[in-house]
Design an enzyme around this catalytic site. Structure first.
Site: not given
Length: 291
Positions: A18, A96, A177, A181
């Protein structure tokens, strides 16, 4: 040296997936951009950007060494970034970088934390600390790439973060994760508070993107074939870029999450992240990180 026209963007996680696609799309625009990109593998990253067709008279791409799994590389990268910026503003800090990896094995470089936590939050939080004066002076926009998975975190999960995110905790990649996050999102709130009106801090989701390589460290790859809302890398990047220049930011300083479909989540979706003491707990000072 005279300041550069156009916008200057400092980016992590832009060597592939991304992040790479986001930079690539901006390089196709007529507006000038100056990119400073941190990357672990300089040769491979440079080769990837050499394949991108763009006007080198309009845009510039500088790639500097940065291994977010190793906190020791963050300060040299920040110093080189500030030198490269010189008198230029830092218009956008694009955070990112991310990874999905189980907490197995000892922490890298002597860290007590698992690699995914260090990459997803701690190193990028440290980088923001080091760039803070420039961010304030530039009235920068800090764009944190988040995930809709944060809404799945429960109070019991938060209470277990200290264990889950430790090196060799045995927590699987999905649990790590989710936790890392969520902590990253706590950091976005914390920075919004710290920077106040001197900078803008946003969190943005690209949606459920396929083909990014995010799960390459997982033993079992998730099957996304049955999920109707999955999106391609180019579409996910477009969602991220919306956060770079959107001007419909809510007045409420706690409403900072921009969805992949371009709407701002109401705060009740992520109410657990609004606990300021929790934000403080997971956002150590520069001195504590360097101790």
């Amino acid at each position: 040296m005279a300041a550069t026209l156009g916008k200057t963007i400092v980016a992590t996680g832009a060597s592939s997936g991304l992040g790479f696609e986001s930079v690539k799309q901006l390089l196709q625009q007529s507006q000038p951009y100056k990119f400073i990109i941190g990357a672990r593998d300089l040769k491979t990253t440079q080769a990837a950007f050499d394949q991108v067709q763009y006007d080198a008279k309009t845009h510039s791409v500088s790639i500097l060494p940065l291994d977010l799994a190793d906190l020791r590389t963050v300060k040299p990268f920040a110093q080189q970034t500030l030198e490269a910026l010189d008198q230029d503003k830092l218009d956008i800090l694009f955070l990112n970088a991310g990874m999905n990896k189980a907490a197995t094995g000892p922490g890298l470089h002597g860290s007590k934390w698992c690699e995914a936590y260090v990459v997803n939050h701690l190193s990028q939080h440290y980088l923001t600390q080091l760039l803070r004066p420039k961010l304030s002076a530039s009235h920068s926009r800090v764009v944190v790439v988040s995930s809709g998975l944060i809404r799945a975190v429960k109070e019991a999960d938060i209470e277990a973060f200290e264990t889950t995110l430790k090196a060799d905790s045995g927590a699987d990649g999905f649990k790590v994760y989710h936790a890392s996050k969520f902590v990253q999102f706590l950091g976005a709130h914390w920075w919004r508070r710290q920077l106040g009106t001197s900078a803008t801090v946003l969190a943005v989701s690209p949606g459920l993107v396929i083909g990014t390589g995010l799960g390459r460290h997982l033993d079992t790859q998730p099957n996304l074939d049955h999920i109707p809302d999955k999106v391609t890398v180019d579409k996910g990047a477009k969602s991220l870029l919306r956060a770079f220049d959107c001007n419909d930011i809510p007045e409420d300083p706690e409403q900072i999450f921009l969805t992949s479909w371009g709407e701002w989540w109401p705060k009740d979706v992520y109410s657990l992240s609004l606990d300021k003491s929790l934000q403080d707990r997971w956002c150590p000072s520069q001195e504590d990180i360097e101790a």
